[in-house]
Design an enzyme around this catalytic site. Structure first.
Site, PDB file in Angstrom:
ATOM      1  N   SER A   1      -2.884  -9.410  -3.499  1.00 13.33           N
ATOM      2  CA  SER A   1      -3.090  -8.442  -2.321  1.00 13.33           C
ATOM      3  C   SER A   1      -1.669  -8.119  -1.722  1.00 13.33           C
ATOM      4  CB  SER A   1      -4.093  -8.238  -1.449  1.00 13.33           C
ATOM      5  OG  SER A   1      -4.416  -7.295  -0.809  1.00 13.33           O
ATOM      6  N   HIS A   2      -1.677  -8.265  -0.418  1.00 14.24           N
ATOM      7  CA  HIS A   2      -0.669  -7.767   0.457  1.00 14.24           C
ATOM      8  C   HIS A   2       0.476  -9.028   0.392  1.00 14.24           C
ATOM      9  CE1 HIS A   2      -3.469 -10.099   2.651  1.00 14.24           C
ATOM     10  NE2 HIS A   2      -2.605 -10.429   3.339  1.00 14.24           N
TER      11      HIS A   2
ATOM     12  N   ASP B   1      -2.478  -4.215  -4.263  1.00 13.54           N
ATOM     13  CA  ASP B   1      -3.569  -3.780  -5.096  1.00 13.54           C
ATOM     14  C   ASP B   1      -4.084  -2.774  -4.798  1.00 13.54           C
ATOM     15  OD1 ASP B   1      -4.622  -5.085  -3.060  1.00 13.54           O
ATOM     16  OD2 ASP B   1      -6.130  -5.764  -4.170  1.00 13.54           O
TER      17      ASP B   1
ATOM     18  N   ASP C   1      -6.009  -1.456  -2.368  1.00 13.59           N
ATOM     19  CA  ASP C   1      -7.238  -1.290  -1.522  1.00 13.59           C
ATOM     20  C   ASP C   1      -6.894  -0.982  -0.227  1.00 13.59           C
ATOM     21  OD1 ASP C   1      -6.221  -3.851  -1.115  1.00 13.59           O
ATOM     22  OD2 ASP C   1      -8.208  -4.762  -1.727  1.00 13.59           O
ATOM     23  N   ARG C   2      -5.787  -1.207   0.356  1.00 20.09           N
ATOM     24  CA  ARG C   2      -5.288  -0.857   1.750  1.00 20.09           C
ATOM     25  C   ARG C   2      -4.512   0.597   1.818  1.00 20.09           C
ATOM     26  NH1 ARG C   2      -3.479  -6.308   5.052  1.00 20.09           N
ATOM     27  NH2 ARG C   2      -5.110  -7.637   4.083  1.00 20.09           N
TER      28      ARG C   2
ATOM     29  N   LYS D   1     -12.556  -1.713  -0.962  1.00 24.96           N
ATOM     30  CA  LYS D   1     -11.804  -0.904  -0.087  1.00 24.96           C
ATOM     31  C   LYS D   1     -10.788  -0.044  -1.089  1.00 24.96           C
ATOM     32  CE  LYS D   1      -8.539  -4.392   1.689  1.00 24.96           C
ATOM     33  NZ  LYS D   1      -9.218  -5.521   1.536  1.00 24.96           N
TER      34      LYS D   1
HETATM   35  C1  VG1 Z   1      -6.978 -10.286   5.595  1.00 26.11           C
HETATM   36  C2  VG1 Z   1      -7.666  -9.224   6.293  1.00 26.11           C
HETATM   37  C3  VG1 Z   1      -9.219  -8.824   5.702  1.00 26.11           C
HETATM   38  C4  VG1 Z   1      -8.940  -8.351   4.470  1.00 26.11           C
HETATM   39  C5  VG1 Z   1      -8.277  -9.578   3.633  1.00 26.11           C
HETATM   40  C6  VG1 Z   1      -8.329  -9.119   2.174  1.00 26.11           C
HETATM   41  O1  VG1 Z   1      -7.843 -11.522   5.731  1.00 26.11           O
HETATM   42  O2  VG1 Z   1      -7.795  -9.628   7.641  1.00 26.11           O
HETATM   43  O3  VG1 Z   1      -9.610  -7.996   6.680  1.00 26.11           O
HETATM   44  O4  VG1 Z   1     -10.579  -8.182   4.134  1.00 26.11           O
HETATM   45  O5  VG1 Z   1      -7.167  -9.806   4.216  1.00 26.11           O
HETATM   46  O6  VG1 Z   1      -7.447  -7.846   2.104  1.00 26.11           O
HETATM   47  P1  VG1 Z   1      -7.524 -12.868   6.398  1.00 26.11           P
HETATM   48  O7  VG1 Z   1      -8.465 -13.998   6.208  1.00 26.11           O
HETATM   49  O8  VG1 Z   1      -6.029 -13.241   5.903  1.00 26.11           O
HETATM   50  O9  VG1 Z   1      -7.481 -12.154   7.850  1.00 26.11           O
HETATM   51  V1  VG1 Z   1      -6.631  -7.639   0.809  1.00 26.11           V
HETATM   52  O10 VG1 Z   1      -6.163  -6.211   0.932  1.00 26.11           O
HETATM   53  O11 VG1 Z   1      -5.349  -9.049   1.092  1.00 26.11           O
HETATM   54  O12 VG1 Z   1      -7.651  -8.049  -0.599  1.00 26.11           O
HETATM   55 CO    CO Z   2      -5.159  -5.585  -0.975  1.00 23.36          CO
END
Ligand code: VG1
Ligand code: CO
Length: 544
Positions: free
Chosen positions: A113-114, A280, A282-283, A377
């Site tokens: 993801s990010h 990916d 979704d954000r 998302k």
């Molecule tokens: C983070 C965010 C959470 C989100 C998750 C996956 O998790 O806070 O809200 O659902 O990333 O997002 P954490 O446990 O690091 O706080 V994605 O777009 O990285 O799949």
């Molecule tokens: Co993501």
């Protein structure tokens, strides 16, 4: 083609976090590391033999190699058919849509993801169930149990499949269909939004928008949607070519990491609308001309204006937000007379509410928004939702948000992240808070009186499953709140997240700078948690 059974031994720590298993690429490249986890997925799925699975990732470094391994292992584990994205790529929302549309048994999504990508970046893998959403804890726990005892995996001895273009192949007895997901995704969006109306807005000379895909997976989807179908000017989508290392950046759409876009949107004569999405897809981050919309406010504004959008014109059943997300949406729900659900962090907790028709819209403070159209998302969906509202109202982003505050009051909100701190002391900080919250109720800190304080536990209203230890909440009688939790997606040390929120009903005070408005609570967070002492840091690494 023969099936090989390979002897292996378990790896420590293959426990899926907030959204799957995420580790450094080099860890995934280690011998048998990916294979162990994939075999554990197959071993924990009852009845997947002969069924269809969807496989794809965000295109980051190691995606292609991982997909070839997964295809051969799926064939050896008697999966019937695999739908895989061209070049092995699906955005996470597109993968969810493809699972649902094809009534697949589930899917394997490859993404961190990010998190940054490239040989020195991160990789990730998660399993999604048949509703298209991330596996619930029951399933991820079962996978984790298998990783602890695994002693062999199965893989087909075969050449690589050509993923460069759509086509059909056989791997042993398993069918592989390489499909493009851009068109089906665009079609799904056309069912929900008024493309004609959006088109007349974005193609007009009076409107300028900028979409930053941060060299991640949404580039092709955004190009098709905005420039091809909606008539936006060429160049509207920037950083639209997906790269394996995201151009060396952090594909995280926030004010810190989406700096190119932020510069454009906070300049003189800035565009009317700006948006970015993550690795990916979704954000989302939504910006107006010199204006930032917090994700918490975005969820509240979408909820309040949902009936302006064709896909939600009959109203919404309910709204759900993750616990650390601000209570702005709660106020809208109260006015609409619908339920607002508070769930633990992570999209997997929304699945049951969406399936049961209890919630229509969902959101997280971490730039995540979505609806019952899929079970993930969806970044570009949120962008289209905003454009649809702008097109109907004919007002600026800033005016829409400020009018919203005027009507509902403003929830000032900020998240402070202390990234890559030492795990030991970070856990001690949380343990200490955990031992203190029971006695906090009624206690006063300066002007603040504690209304309730706990370590958040969630009982799923649909299946009754309980999730404990989801973060420390300290809420005050004036509606303000401080939340502490450790990230479940980081890959180095620990990341402490501190979420700070206050409520201001008085519109004459809505223009105060957020950090200034929250400063007494920010100090209080330090006082209560002794962040400096435990982390050695006197300020956060990222403020959003
Ligand atoms: C983070 C965010 C959470 C989100 C998750 C996956 O998790 O806070 O809200 O659902 O990333 O997002 P954490 O446990 O690091 O706080 V994605 O777009 O990285 O799949
Ligand atoms: Co993501």
């Amino acid at each position: 083609m023969t099936i090989r059974t390979v002897t292996t031994t378990p790896f420590e720590g293959q426990k899926p976090g907030t959204s799957g298993l995420r580790k450094a690429v080099s860890v995934f490249q280690g011998q048998n590391y990916l294979e162990n986890f994939v075999q554990s997925i197959f071993d924990s799925l009852d009845g997947c033999q002969g069924q269809t699975l969807v496989v794809g990732g965000d295109g980051r470094y190691y995606n292609r190699q991982a997909i070839q391994i997964i295809l051969k292992m799926a064939a050896a584990n008697n999966i019937g058919r695999i739908l895989v994205g061209v070049n092995g790529i699906f955005s996470t929302p597109a993968a969810s849509a493809v699972i649902r549309k094809n009534n697949a048994f589930g899917g394997i999504i490859l993404s961190a993801s990010h998190n940054p990508g490239g040989p020195n970046g991160d990789f990730g893998i998660k399993y999604n169930v048949g509703n298209g959403g991330p596996a619930p804890e029951k399933v991820t726990n079962a996978i984790f149990e298998h990783t602890k005892t695994i002693n062999q995996y199965k893989i087909l001895d075969a050449g690589d499949i050509n993923l460069d273009r759509p086509g059909s192949f056989k791997l042993g007895t398993m069918e592989v269909e390489v499909i493009d997901s851009v068109n089906p995704y665009v079609e799904l969006m056309q069912e929900l939004f008024d493309f004609e109306k959006i088109k007349s807005l974005v193609s007009s000379d009076n409107f300028k928008m900028c979409m930053d895909s941060l060299h991640a997976v949404t580039g092709p989807y955004a190009n098709a949607l905005f420039e091809k179908f909606l008539g936006a000017k060429e160049g509207t989508v920037q950083n639209g070519i997906p790269l394996e290392d995201f151009g060396g950046g952090h594909p995280d759409p926030n004010l810190v990491y989406a700096h190119d876009l932020v510069e454009i949107m906070f300049a003189e004569n800035a565009p009317d609308f700006g948006a970015a999405s993550d690795g990916d897809g979704d954000r989302n981050m939504i910006l107006g001309n010199n204006f930032f919309v917090t994700p918490s406010d975005s969820l509240a504004v979408l909820t309040a204006n949902a009936t302006l959008v064709p896909g939600y014109k009959d109203g919404i059943a309910g709204v759900a937000r993750s616990m650390p997300t601000s209570a702005a949406a709660d106020r809208v729900a109260a006015k609409l007379g619908i339920n607002c659900y508070e769930t633990p962090t992570g999209w997997k907790f929304f699945g049951n509410l969406l399936d049961a028709g209890k919630a229509t819209l969902c959101g997280e403070e971490s730039f995540g928004t979505g609806s019952n159209h899929i079970r993930e998302k969806d970044g570009l969906w949120a962008v289209l939702f905003w454009l649809n509202i702008l097109a109907v109202k004919g007002e600026s982003v800033e005016k829409i948000v400020k009018d919203h505050w005027q009507e509902y009051g403003r929830n000032f909100y900020s998240r402070h992240d202390y990234e890559e701190v030492e795990s030991g002391p970070a856990n001690e900080l949380m343990d200490r808070l955990r031992s203190q919250v029971a006695e906090m109720k009624g206690k006063t800190y300066g002007n603040y009186e504690v209304d309730y304080a706990d370590d958040f536990a969630y009982t799923d209203p649909v299946d009754g499953s309980v999730s404990q230890k989801q973060g420390i909440r300290i809420a005050f009688t004036d509606g303000s709140r401080i939340v502490f939790r450790l990230s479940g997606t980081g890959t180095k040390g620990a990341t402490l997240r501190v979420y700070i929120e206050s409520y201001e009903p008085d519109a004459s005070k809505h223009d105060v700078d957020t950090q200034e408005a929250l400063s007494p609570l920010i100090q209080l967070a330090e006082e209560i948690a002794q962040i400096k002492q435990f982390t050695g840091r006197d300020k956060p690494t990222v403020i959003t």
